[in-house]
Design an enzyme around this catalytic site. Structure first.
Site, PDB file in Angstrom:
ATOM      1  N   GLY A  49       0.824  -1.209   0.000  1.00 16.31           N
ATOM      2  CA  GLY A  49       0.000   0.000   0.000  1.00 16.31           C
ATOM      3  C   GLY A  49       0.857   1.258   0.000  1.00 16.31           C
ATOM      4  CG  ASP A  50       3.147   2.350   3.385  1.00 17.35           C
ATOM      5  OD1 ASP A  50       2.756   3.464   3.744  1.00 17.35           O
ATOM      6  OD2 ASP A  50       3.026   1.336   4.095  1.00 17.35           O
ATOM      7  CB  THR A  51       5.794   0.391  -2.384  1.00 17.57           C
ATOM      8  OG1 THR A  51       4.965  -0.772  -2.346  1.00 17.57           O
ATOM      9  CG2 THR A  51       6.872   0.252  -1.320  1.00 17.57           C
ATOM     10  CB  ALA A  54       5.962   5.770  -2.737  1.00 19.21           C
TER      11      ALA A  54
END
Length: 396
Positions: free
Chosen positions: A167-169, A172
């Site tokens: 989810g974070d990557t 980003a």
């Protein structure tokens, strides 16, 4: 190493912590941008102590190509320092809870008044607007609300997760895409803008037909384990000495796989001959293939797949990646001389550009504020006495 990246000459101030903001900074830095990583004095970014294994080395990847300065954003002197840095930047990355930057006097209106060309990449759980915008959010929550978690895992067990913070990557990566688009617009207009990326919406973008399938026919995707319902054969199969992935989910590919199995008649069998038929008989078909692969080693199946031009591959862990000749030939994994750990292998810069290649030119900063004198002196004209005074009041 010489910087020949596509973003050489672009200056980025990175205020984010943990994963989403810093990974966006890593991507831009690999492409040649000068990344000024702003960390809170003391322990710095929590990523410095994240990772698995006896030694925590994840920081060495996500902070490569960055220079570190320290600044206490909770006091006016620290806010002023960062404001002055941002005034000289092309891009700002932040992933604080919406409203935090405004509270510090660092909102887009204030920053654009001083630097109209500034591109501001903002990453948060739910975006900068909407009824949930002021809620705290982590990548796992975005994965859950974006639809990812519900469909990952075995059908008879609770939702599972990937072994990485996808989810974070994803957030980003979409943030980086938005920044590159905004740079293109700025070239024509001279004006910057805000790139607003939310964790849950970044996950939602890769959910394929999940929403329209429900909207049109009421179909809700469920957890299915190692295969995607209706897409067959495409699965990991057991061999004598390990597992092997085969993707023959196309009529002509399936026929070639049937030949490789020594059972060419299955290629035209009505139960498997078409995409829809294979989907309806997926479990039975996977069982047939698994019975065959169990009689062979991974090497033997691999040779047959190559000979019949069938998309397939070994299931790798880090040791297999490091030993693979293709990884080596493309320099997919490189060795970086780090300050804390010496030579350290990690994934290379990606994607590959032919004329302006991305690269890892600088190891991650070992200390918080390692480049205070260099950056604050170079950009803001501060001397040793100025920095000592700022340190004395806890601003850096």
């Amino acid at each position: 190493m010489e910087n020949s990246g596509a973003l050489k000459g672009i200056r980025v101030v990175e205020l984010g912590q943990l994963l989403a903001g810093p990974f966006c900074g890593q991507l831009l830095g690999d492409m040649g941008a000068d990344i000024i990583k702003v960390e809170p004095p003391g322990e710095g970014d929590p990523m410095r102590i994240w990772g698995q294994g006896a030694e925590k080395v994840q920081w060495e990847v996500i902070a490569r190509n960055k220079r570190s300065v320290s600044a206490n954003l909770r006091i006016a002197e620290g806010q002023d320092l960062v404001r002055r840095l941002i005034a000289k930047a092309d891009i700002l990355i932040e992933n604080f809870k919406p409203g935090t930057m405004e509270k510090w006097g660092l909102g887009p209106e204030q920053l654009h008044a001083e630097n109209p060309g500034l591109i501001i990449a903002r990453m948060s759980g739910y975006g900068q607007t909407g009824p949930y915008s002021d809620r705290a959010g982590f990548g796992g929550i975005g994965e859950a609300m974006g639809g990812w978690r519900y469909i990952v895992g075995e059908p008879d067990r609770p939702p599972s997760r990937m072994g990485v913070s996808i989810g974070d990557t994803l957030t980003a990566t979409y943030g980086c895409m938005g920044v590159l688009a905004a740079l293109h617009v700025r070239e024509k207009t001279g004006k910057g803008q805000v790139v607003d990326t939310a964790l849950y919406e970044s996950v939602l973008q890769v959910m394929e037909g999940l929403v329209p399938e429900y909207d049109r026919s009421g179909f809700i995707r469920e957890r299915s384990g190692s295969f995607l319902p209706g897409i067959a054969p495409s699965n990991v199969y057991s061999c004598k000495d390990g597992e092997y992935m085969i993707g023959a989910n196309k009529d002509s590919l399936w026929q070639r796989l049937a030949e490789a199995m020594g059972q060419p008649e299955l290629g035209t069998d009505p139960r498997y001959a078409t995409h829809l038929a294979r989907g309806e008989n997926q479990i039975e078909l996977d069982s047939r293939i698994n019975q065959w692969t169990r009689t062979l080693t991974v090497d033997e199946v691999d040779a047959l797949m190559i000979a019949h031009s069938i998309p397939a591959g070994r299931v790798y862990r880090a040791p297999e990646m490091l030993d693979d000749p293709h990884f080596k030939a493309r320099e997919a994994i490189i060795e970086v001389e780090t300050e804390r750990f010496g030579p350290l292998k990690m994934q290379s810069a990606f994607p590959k550009l032919s004329a302006t290649p991305s690269s890892v030119r600088r190891a991650a900063p070992a200390k918080v504020g390692q480049h205070n004198a260099e950056i604050y002196g170079e950009l803001l004209g501060l001397n040793a006495d100025d920095l000592a005074a700022l340190e004395a009041i806890g601003a850096i």
